[in-house]
Design an enzyme around this catalytic site. Structure first.
Site, PDB file in Angstrom:
ATOM      1  N   CYS A   1       1.765  59.208 -56.834  1.00  0.00           N
ATOM      2  CA  CYS A   1       1.523  58.204 -57.853  1.00  0.00           C
ATOM      3  C   CYS A   1       0.277  57.374 -57.543  1.00  0.00           C
ATOM      4  CB  CYS A   1       2.748  57.307 -57.992  1.00  0.00           C
ATOM      5  SG  CYS A   1       3.026  56.256 -56.573  1.00  0.00           S
ATOM      6  N   CYS A  73       8.748  55.000 -54.209  1.00  0.00           N
ATOM      7  CA  CYS A  73       8.265  53.867 -53.402  1.00  0.00           C
ATOM      8  C   CYS A  73       9.034  53.758 -52.089  1.00  0.00           C
ATOM      9  CB  CYS A  73       8.394  52.564 -54.194  1.00  0.00           C
ATOM     10  SG  CYS A  73       7.376  52.522 -55.684  1.00  0.00           S
TER      11      CYS A  73
END
Length: 95
Positions: A1, A73
């Site tokens: 990402c 994340c």
């Protein structure tokens, strides 16, 4: 990402084990990436190296209640922890 985390750990010998004495990080990314970094700093401080190795992305994601779209994340955070410990162990062995 495209999110990036840089993690530094400082360890000290306490008794016969090394503990994570301090943690510093820089994170470039979304709020969830920054929150994951902050969470793992709290999870790492005061832990032995062996305990720190047991921190997994699921622990971070669960603590933050990350939605499925943001789980990457917490994976990035776990990878940062693993790489920082590997680097520290490598430097310790080559002293």
């Amino acid at each position: 990402c495209g999110d990036v985390m840089k993690l530094q750990i400082k360890c000290k010998l306490q008794g016969n084990q090394y503990i994570v004495d301090d943690v510093k990080f820089k994170t470039y990314g979304c709020g969830s990436a920054i929150a994951s970094s902050t969470m793992f700093v709290d999870m790492l401080k005061g832990k032995t190296i062996e305990e720190a190795k047991l921190i997994k992305d699921k622990d971070i994601a669960d603590a933050l209640e990350l939605p499925p779209i943001k789980l990457h994340c917490s994976v990035l955070a776990e990878e940062s922890i693993t790489k920082a410990i590997d680097d520290w162990e490598d430097k310790l062995c080559h002293k």
